[in-house]
Structures are given as C-alpha cells and as structure tokens.
Design an enzyme around this catalytic site. Sequence first.
Site, mmCIF file in Angstrom:
data_model
loop_
_atom_site.group_PDB
_atom_site.id
_atom_site.type_symbol
_atom_site.label_atom_id
_atom_site.label_comp_id
_atom_site.label_asym_id
_atom_site.label_seq_id
_atom_site.Cartn_x
_atom_site.Cartn_y
_atom_site.Cartn_z
ATOM 1 N NE ARG A 188 -3.838 0.573 2.034
ATOM 2 C CZ ARG A 188 -5.042 0.619 2.598
ATOM 3 N NH1 ARG A 188 -5.235 1.326 3.701
ATOM 4 N NH2 ARG A 188 -6.056 -0.042 2.073
ATOM 5 C CG HIS B 215 -8.448 0.133 -2.687
ATOM 6 N ND1 HIS B 215 -7.615 -0.936 -2.417
ATOM 7 C CD2 HIS B 215 -9.128 0.367 -1.529
ATOM 8 C CE1 HIS B 215 -7.772 -1.309 -1.157
ATOM 9 N NE2 HIS B 215 -8.688 -0.548 -0.603
ATOM 10 C CD GLN C 227 -13.067 -2.079 -0.599
ATOM 11 O OE1 GLN C 227 -12.232 -2.036 0.290
ATOM 12 N NE2 GLN C 227 -14.267 -2.630 -0.418
ATOM 13 C CG ASP D 49 -13.854 6.041 -0.332
ATOM 14 O OD1 ASP D 49 -13.860 5.815 0.901
ATOM 15 O OD2 ASP D 49 -12.811 5.993 -1.027
ATOM 16 C CB CYS E 52 -14.061 0.825 0.356
ATOM 17 S SG CYS E 52 -13.442 2.491 0.646
ATOM 18 N NE ARG F 234 -10.099 -5.412 0.416
ATOM 19 C CZ ARG F 234 -9.380 -4.398 0.923
ATOM 20 N NH1 ARG F 234 -9.980 -3.405 1.547
ATOM 21 N NH2 ARG F 234 -8.074 -4.347 0.759
HETATM 22 N N1 CP Z 1 -11.177 -0.474 2.621
HETATM 23 C C1 CP Z 1 -9.888 -0.483 3.020
HETATM 24 O O1 CP Z 1 -8.970 -0.668 2.235
HETATM 25 O O2 CP Z 1 -9.726 -0.300 4.361
HETATM 26 P P1 CP Z 1 -8.342 -0.117 5.147
HETATM 27 O O3 CP Z 1 -7.825 1.243 4.823
HETATM 28 O O4 CP Z 1 -8.737 -0.254 6.597
HETATM 29 O O5 CP Z 1 -7.391 -1.187 4.717
HETATM 30 N N1 NVA Z 2 -10.200 6.632 -0.772
HETATM 31 C C1 NVA Z 2 -9.732 6.155 0.511
HETATM 32 C C2 NVA Z 2 -9.882 4.671 0.597
HETATM 33 C C3 NVA Z 2 -9.467 4.070 1.902
HETATM 34 C C4 NVA Z 2 -9.602 2.581 1.940
HETATM 35 C C5 NVA Z 2 -8.295 6.579 0.715
HETATM 36 O O1 NVA Z 2 -7.492 6.439 -0.214
HETATM 37 O O2 NVA Z 2 -7.989 7.083 1.788
#
Ligand code: CP
Ligand code: NVA
Length: 308
Positions: free
Chosen positions: A107, A134, A137, A225, A266, A294
């Site tokens: 990530r 992402h 997700q 989101d 998400c 997930r």
């Molecule tokens: N939806 C998601 O990716 O959550 P986290 O940021 O908790 O991993």
């Molecule tokens: N759009 C959000 C998703 C988190 C899972 C972010 O990137 O912070």
Amino acid sequence: MTHFLDINTTPADDLRAIIDQAKAIKNARAGLPKGALDADAPLAGQMVALIFEKPSTRTRVSFDVGVRQMGGQTMVLSGQDMQLGHGETIADTARVLSRYVDMIMIRTFEEATLQEMAEYASVPVINGLTNRTHPCQIMADILTFEEHRGPIAGKKVVWSGDGNNVCASFIHAAGQFGFDLTFTGPQTLDPEAVFVEEARAKGVNITIERDARAAVEGADLIVTDTWVSMHDPQSARERRHNQLRPYQVNQDLMALAKPDALFMHCLPAHRDEEATTAVMDGPNSVIFDEAENRLHAQKAVMRYCLGK
Ligand code: CP
Ligand code: NVA
C-alpha cells in the site's frame, strides 16, 4: 510473473475466474473457525510481505488472515520503518525482498512506487491501494454484489462523491465485468479523465451527471467513499466537504434508486458525512459483507498470482 496491479491490466477472464474461486473458497470455509487452515493449504511454505506506507485496518488484517488460512506466513512492514522510508530505492528494495519472500503486497502513496516494485521484483506484487486505484477492494465489491443480486453484468452502478482511487477501480471494473457506471459529484472532483476516456474507448457506458438525484434513477448499486482520502491534503478538507455535501448518500437519495438497490462503502466511513448512519445500517447496506469479502477475494487473488 503474475502481478495483481490493477483491474484494467488483469485479463477479464482471469478476473472472472478469481471471483468464482473466491466464492468457492468462501463456501468451503463455511462454519470453520477463523484460524482454521484451508483444507488444501495452498500457501504452505510460502512467505508474504505486507508493506504499508499508510494506515490500514481491513487490508492489513484480511491479507494477514488470508495468508495464514492458506498455510503461509506473513510479515507486516511499515514503509517508514524500512530503509525504503530513508532513501533506499524502490528498485533495490524490490530485488532484496524478492530474495526473502514469495510475494509482496504493498500500500503506497504514489502509484509509481507500486509500478517500480513490480518492475524490479522477481516475485508477484499486489496493489493494496495507491493514490490512484484500489483493485482488491473492487474485487471484494463485485463478489459482494453477485452474492446478493447475481451477475453484475448489465447492472447500473452509481458512484456518488469524490472521483477517487476506489472510484477509478470501479471504472476499470465496469469495462472488465460489463456494467454501466454513472459518476455523480462536483466537476472539480471528477475521476481522472484518462480513466473515463480509456473506458469509453473500450465501449463502456460511463455517464457523468452533476445532479445526484437524477444520477441514481434506476441504480442497482450506489457506492460512496470518504470525502478526504489519505493522499489528499488536510488543507482541502473544508472545501471538499462544502462541495461534496450535495452528494451525501442518505435515505432520500436511496429512495430514488431501484427499491432493491444495494449500498456500498469500502470503509473506513465518516458517518453522517458521505453517507448517513440510517443508510449505512439500513436494509440495503452490505458494507460489512464487503469488508468480509476482502478476505475471500484476496485469497483468490493470491492464489492466482502464485499459480495455485
Ligand atoms: N477499505 C480499506 O482498504 O480499508 P483499510 O484502509 O482499513 O485497509
Ligand atoms: N479513498 C480512501 C480509501 C481508503 C480505503 C483513501 O485512499 O484514503
């Protein structure tokens, strides 16, 4: 080398096979304790590195549990604690890690980090979220939709709010899984034009509609989101909130979609900002199924990457 970097760079047939395998993996575990091994333990003897440059609850825990259920081992690494956070190149990090582990999930803030990791690693690399996409997700979300409503092909999905990384992977998925996608949000927070143009060039039906009430008409699924993502500057918070308030998913908006329209997010959510608690905890919400899925979807992704 089979990486899982994005939904638009993974062949559609492979994506379908991953979703179908995820369903089978989930069914096979029905009733088992969370810590029980999958019967075939496909990752026995395998080591997986999970690298996080920014916070995570679902991605971190679901990948960790998923690897362990498949009989493998994990190490969870914070980008900041690695030499990566102190000037070592991504290319060198990728080559070093490839000598120790069998797969890398990362990530990152910058998509370029993911791409460089994948270019130089000699083991599969999985995208666990970047500033731009992402994909894991959305694999969970497709699985969730199909569990509740059957095939997603031909359905109408509406994204209401910020045209962010999760939205971009939904646009990719529209092409690969054959559904229509309507984006509703302020023009300044549109998805990147390249995502929309690429999808349209492939014949995908992508609509942009500024009026949220008009956008959700006939929707089978409404998704939103957070209004401020982890890569967004906090200084933009107030402006974004002001711009996005008309796109809040509340009961009035849900009432304009199909009566059986699902609601997805998400997570993590900011309750009563992008979506109301009444919608999040309402009868059409499947947010916790998404979170659970997930785990199952990513297990199928990992098996795909490792040829299992
Ligand atoms: N939806 C998601 O990716 O959550 P986290 O940021 O908790 O991993
Ligand atoms: N759009 C959000 C998703 C988190 C899972 C972010 O990137 O912070």
